[in-house]
Design a protein around this motif. Structure first.
Motif, PDB file in Angstrom:
ATOM      1  N   ILE A  38       0.827  -1.211   0.000  1.00  0.00           N
ATOM      2  CA  ILE A  38       0.000   0.000   0.000  1.00  0.00           C
ATOM      3  C   ILE A  38       0.863   1.263   0.000  1.00  0.00           C
ATOM      4  CG2 ILE A  38      -1.949  -1.155   1.093  1.00  0.00           C
ATOM      5  CD1 ILE A  38      -1.209   0.241   3.708  1.00  0.00           C
ATOM      6  N   ASP A  39       2.192   1.078   0.077  1.00  0.00           N
ATOM      7  CA  ASP A  39       3.129   2.200   0.016  1.00  0.00           C
ATOM      8  C   ASP A  39       3.666   2.280  -1.419  1.00  0.00           C
ATOM      9  OD1 ASP A  39       5.247   3.990   0.150  1.00  0.00           O
ATOM     10  OD2 ASP A  39       5.959   3.264   2.090  1.00  0.00           O
ATOM     11  N   LYS A  40       2.998   3.073  -2.243  1.00  0.00           N
ATOM     12  CA  LYS A  40       3.302   3.069  -3.681  1.00  0.00           C
ATOM     13  C   LYS A  40       4.729   3.504  -3.991  1.00  0.00           C
ATOM     14  CE  LYS A  40       1.324   7.667  -4.758  1.00  0.00           C
ATOM     15  NZ  LYS A  40       1.209   8.124  -3.365  1.00  0.00           N
ATOM     16  N   ASP A  41       5.257   4.441  -3.209  1.00  0.00           N
ATOM     17  CA  ASP A  41       6.619   4.898  -3.479  1.00  0.00           C
ATOM     18  C   ASP A  41       7.654   3.852  -3.078  1.00  0.00           C
ATOM     19  OD1 ASP A  41       6.272   7.568  -4.619  1.00  0.00           O
ATOM     20  OD2 ASP A  41       5.360   8.066  -2.698  1.00  0.00           O
ATOM     21  N   ALA A  42       7.366   3.115  -1.993  1.00  0.00           N
ATOM     22  CA  ALA A  42       8.261   2.031  -1.597  1.00  0.00           C
ATOM     23  C   ALA A  42       8.247   0.918  -2.644  1.00  0.00           C
ATOM     24  CB  ALA A  42       7.856   1.480  -0.233  1.00  0.00           C
ATOM     25  N   VAL A  43       7.059   0.612  -3.166  1.00  0.00           N
ATOM     26  CA  VAL A  43       6.959  -0.407  -4.220  1.00  0.00           C
ATOM     27  C   VAL A  43       7.710   0.054  -5.466  1.00  0.00           C
ATOM     28  CG1 VAL A  43       5.391  -1.709  -5.709  1.00  0.00           C
ATOM     29  CG2 VAL A  43       4.755  -1.279  -3.331  1.00  0.00           C
ATOM     30  N   LEU A  44       7.596   1.332  -5.791  1.00  0.00           N
ATOM     31  CA  LEU A  44       8.297   1.874  -6.963  1.00  0.00           C
ATOM     32  C   LEU A  44       9.812   1.753  -6.799  1.00  0.00           C
ATOM     33  CD1 LEU A  44       8.344   3.371  -9.665  1.00  0.00           C
ATOM     34  CD2 LEU A  44       8.185   5.525  -8.383  1.00  0.00           C
ATOM     35  N   ARG A  45      10.324   2.090  -5.623  1.00  0.00           N
ATOM     36  CA  ARG A  45      11.773   1.980  -5.390  1.00  0.00           C
ATOM     37  C   ARG A  45      12.232   0.536  -5.572  1.00  0.00           C
ATOM     38  NH1 ARG A  45      10.538   5.698  -1.254  1.00  0.00           N
ATOM     39  NH2 ARG A  45      10.402   4.031   0.306  1.00  0.00           N
ATOM     40  N   ALA A  46      11.445  -0.400  -5.002  1.00  0.00           N
ATOM     41  CA  ALA A  46      11.808  -1.821  -5.117  1.00  0.00           C
ATOM     42  C   ALA A  46      11.742  -2.283  -6.572  1.00  0.00           C
ATOM     43  CB  ALA A  46      10.868  -2.660  -4.253  1.00  0.00           C
ATOM     44  N   ALA A  47      10.717  -1.844  -7.276  1.00  0.00           N
ATOM     45  CA  ALA A  47      10.547  -2.249  -8.679  1.00  0.00           C
ATOM     46  C   ALA A  47      11.702  -1.753  -9.541  1.00  0.00           C
ATOM     47  CB  ALA A  47       9.217  -1.720  -9.205  1.00  0.00           C
ATOM     48  N   ARG A  48      12.148  -0.544  -9.281  1.00  0.00           N
ATOM     49  CA  ARG A  48      13.277   0.006 -10.046  1.00  0.00           C
ATOM     50  C   ARG A  48      14.567  -0.731  -9.728  1.00  0.00           C
ATOM     51  NH1 ARG A  48      11.468   6.395  -9.592  1.00  0.00           N
ATOM     52  NH2 ARG A  48      10.518   6.512 -11.682  1.00  0.00           N
ATOM     53  N   GLU A  49      14.782  -1.021  -8.452  1.00  0.00           N
ATOM     54  CA  GLU A  49      15.984  -1.744  -8.053  1.00  0.00           C
ATOM     55  C   GLU A  49      16.023  -3.144  -8.673  1.00  0.00           C
ATOM     56  OE1 GLU A  49      16.046  -1.797  -3.817  1.00  0.00           O
ATOM     57  OE2 GLU A  49      16.321   0.383  -3.616  1.00  0.00           O
ATOM     58  N   LEU A  50      14.851  -3.773  -8.748  1.00  0.00           N
ATOM     59  CA  LEU A  50      14.771  -5.136  -9.270  1.00  0.00           C
ATOM     60  C   LEU A  50      14.680  -5.179 -10.798  1.00  0.00           C
ATOM     61  CD1 LEU A  50      12.296  -6.471  -6.570  1.00  0.00           C
ATOM     62  CD2 LEU A  50      14.637  -7.278  -6.905  1.00  0.00           C
ATOM     63  N   LYS A  51      14.537  -3.987 -11.406  1.00  0.00           N
ATOM     64  CA  LYS A  51      14.478  -3.885 -12.871  1.00  0.00           C
ATOM     65  C   LYS A  51      13.371  -4.773 -13.448  1.00  0.00           C
ATOM     66  CE  LYS A  51      19.327  -2.582 -13.616  1.00  0.00           C
ATOM     67  NZ  LYS A  51      19.658  -2.313 -12.197  1.00  0.00           N
ATOM     68  N   ILE A  52      12.155  -4.591 -12.937  1.00  0.00           N
ATOM     69  CA  ILE A  52      11.036  -5.420 -13.398  1.00  0.00           C
ATOM     70  C   ILE A  52      10.576  -4.990 -14.792  1.00  0.00           C
ATOM     71  CG2 ILE A  52      10.268  -5.793 -11.019  1.00  0.00           C
ATOM     72  CD1 ILE A  52       7.853  -3.913 -11.698  1.00  0.00           C
ATOM     73  N   ASP A  53       9.912  -5.931 -15.474  1.00  0.00           N
ATOM     74  CA  ASP A  53       9.360  -5.670 -16.805  1.00  0.00           C
ATOM     75  C   ASP A  53       7.837  -5.541 -16.780  1.00  0.00           C
ATOM     76  OD1 ASP A  53      11.860  -6.010 -18.478  1.00  0.00           O
ATOM     77  OD2 ASP A  53      11.794  -7.934 -17.428  1.00  0.00           O
ATOM     78  N   GLY A  54       7.230  -5.894 -15.661  1.00  0.00           N
ATOM     79  CA  GLY A  54       5.774  -5.809 -15.551  1.00  0.00           C
ATOM     80  C   GLY A  54       5.337  -5.972 -14.113  1.00  0.00           C
ATOM     81  N   ILE A  55       4.115  -5.507 -13.815  1.00  0.00           N
ATOM     82  CA  ILE A  55       3.614  -5.575 -12.443  1.00  0.00           C
ATOM     83  C   ILE A  55       2.119  -5.850 -12.463  1.00  0.00           C
ATOM     84  CG2 ILE A  55       3.282  -3.049 -12.333  1.00  0.00           C
ATOM     85  CD1 ILE A  55       4.076  -3.290  -9.315  1.00  0.00           C
ATOM     86  N   LEU A  56       1.671  -6.708 -11.535  1.00  0.00           N
ATOM     87  CA  LEU A  56       0.258  -7.045 -11.391  1.00  0.00           C
ATOM     88  C   LEU A  56      -0.108  -7.069  -9.918  1.00  0.00           C
ATOM     89  CD1 LEU A  56      -0.126 -10.121 -13.805  1.00  0.00           C
ATOM     90  CD2 LEU A  56      -0.919  -7.781 -14.220  1.00  0.00           C
ATOM     91  N   SER A  57      -1.404  -6.825  -9.649  1.00  0.00           N
ATOM     92  CA  SER A  57      -1.943  -7.036  -8.307  1.00  0.00           C
ATOM     93  C   SER A  57      -3.160  -7.944  -8.458  1.00  0.00           C
ATOM     94  CB  SER A  57      -2.324  -5.703  -7.665  1.00  0.00           C
ATOM     95  OG  SER A  57      -2.590  -5.873  -6.276  1.00  0.00           O
ATOM     96  N   HIS A  58      -2.932  -9.120  -9.010  1.00  0.00           N
ATOM     97  CA  HIS A  58      -4.008 -10.039  -9.362  1.00  0.00           C
ATOM     98  C   HIS A  58      -4.743 -10.535  -8.118  1.00  0.00           C
ATOM     99  CE1 HIS A  58      -6.054 -13.012 -11.917  1.00  0.00           C
ATOM    100  NE2 HIS A  58      -5.968 -13.799 -10.856  1.00  0.00           N
TER     101      HIS A  58
END
Length: 402
Positions: free
Chosen positions: A53-73
């Motif tokens: 629920i912390d969108k900025d924390a998720v964004l930091r993690a996503a950038r560090e992990l170099k993801i190609d896609g994201i879902l909240s299925h």
């Protein structure tokens, strides 16, 4: 070519088929939440400890992990964060972050529907009990009180007596992540409400779907879905009307491609209402059942969309028989001894057993989706066969507590 990385927000059992299908596609799966013992983390390739629920924390993690896609299925709390990350990183998502915020907040969604001329109950959002109690005369009673941002019927109460409103508001606020609730006129439905997953491609609704969502009047919370049936018994003219309403909504919001969970109903005023639209797959394994019943795969389509991979054609669903998602639950509290299904019934009608409890587990009354014991996927040749079975479930499924 480097292996694609998909981040899934949450760690619940609903993510397991997504992980399985992603692995079949050769995708590296990262599951993320703040509960490392959640079951999905045992099946993903990597776990990321972050509050979804912390969108900025998720964004930091996503950038560090170099993801190609994201879902909240099927994970409602992570939807806005997923939309935010996708927008900031230029990744595919069903809709913009702004649209996701509207769809995920019941108060904002009702306001949007009203402003654009959709069928909509009289509704208003609140952040405290006092302001809400001052508006008792604003509504046409009875009313329904809900958290603006929760799923699975948690914190939802129908209020007939105005003296009970304060308690209902407190319940809704306590179940809300943002401590906001909505009060709206209770719409008296005709027939069954619908809850189903749909799919858009480039903003066009190519896979409209409707179900019969039934409830257990003896459950601790009689507004928690207990049975879902495909195809729906809703008159075709109302299904067509809802499909047109949804397409107009998606056009107004400028949506793209992806899965949505939609709740809708026909009411005693002769109108069809869109109740909720969320840019995610539904809970209770809805996409899994629809995939099994139709031979298409919304789950694979959603994975490919999220990663920018070419999608298979997705078309309006055709059902192989009559299907039921039976939510196992108890009206009593106790320690689970066993869940037994009649062998003949199981052989003839049961297509999948998805238990999430085991003997010895503490079982609580069915107040929300989080109190379910699991799901059964049932298939029948006719609706009459299905109706006969679900009218007397005690004859074929036995839940023993002590």
């Amino acid at each position: 070519m480097p292996q694609k990385k998909l981040m899934l927000l949450g760690g619940l059992r609903y993510l397991l088929p997504v992980i399985e299908e992603a692995h079949k596609l050769g995708v590296y799966v990262i599951t993320a939440d703040y509960l490392p013992d959640n079951i999905a983390h045992k099946y993903s390739d990597e776990y990321c400890n972050v509050s979804i629920i912390d969108k900025d924390a998720v964004l930091r993690a996503a950038r560090e992990l170099k993801i190609d896609g994201i879902l909240s299925h099927a994970v409602d709390p992570g939807v806005t964060a997923a939309a935010y990350v996708a927008e900031k990183m230029g990744l595919p998502f069903q809709c913009s972050y702004e649209a996701a915020c509207i769809l995920q907040d019941k108060s904002l969604f009702r306001k949007f529907l009203s402003e654009h001329g959709f069928n909509c109950p009289k509704a208003k959002g609140y952040t405290n009990v006092e302001d809400a109690l001052e508006d008792v005369g604003f509504f046409n009673w009875p009313v329904i009180v809900k958290p603006v941002d929760s799923a699975g019927s948690k914190g939802v109460t129908k209020v007939t007596d105005k003296a009970d409103l304060k308690s209902a508001i407190e319940t809704a606020l306590s179940a809300s992540i943002t401590k906001n609730c909505i009060i709206e006129d209770f719409l008296d439905k005709v027939g069954a409400q619908s809850s189903a997953d749909i799919f858009t491609v480039d903003g066009k609704l190519v896979y409209p779907a409707y179900s019969d969502q039934l409830f257990d009047k003896n459950a601790a919370n009689p507004y928690t879905p207990a049975i879902e049936i495909w195809p729906a018994s809703m008159e075709q003219k109302f299904q067509d009307d809802l499909t047109a309403q949804l397409q107009r909504l998606f056009t107004l919001l400028g949506v793209k491609s992806g899965i949505y969970n939609v709740e809708s109903r026909v009411c005693s005023d002769g109108k069809a209402y869109i109740m909720e639209v969320s840019p995610r797959g539904g809970g209770n394994r809805i996409a899994e059942l629809q995939d099994m019943a139709t031979g298409q795969s919304l789950i694979v389509g959603e994975i490919k969309k999220a990663l920018g991979m070419p999608m298979d054609d997705i078309t309006a669903p055709q059902y192989d028989g009559v299907w039921c998602n039976f939510i196992l639950h108890s009206s009593e509290e106790g320690s689970l001894v066993s869940i037994e299904i009649d062998p003949e019934f199981k052989s003839k009608y049961v297509r999948d057993v998805g238990l999430i409890v085991k003997p010895g587990d503490h079982i609580t009354p069915f107040k929300g989706a989080n109190n379910s014991l699991g799901t059964l996927f049932l298939r029948f040749e006719t609706r009459e066969e299905l109706d006969a079975a679900i009218s007397n479930p005690d004859s074929w499924v036995h839940i023993k507590l002590k």
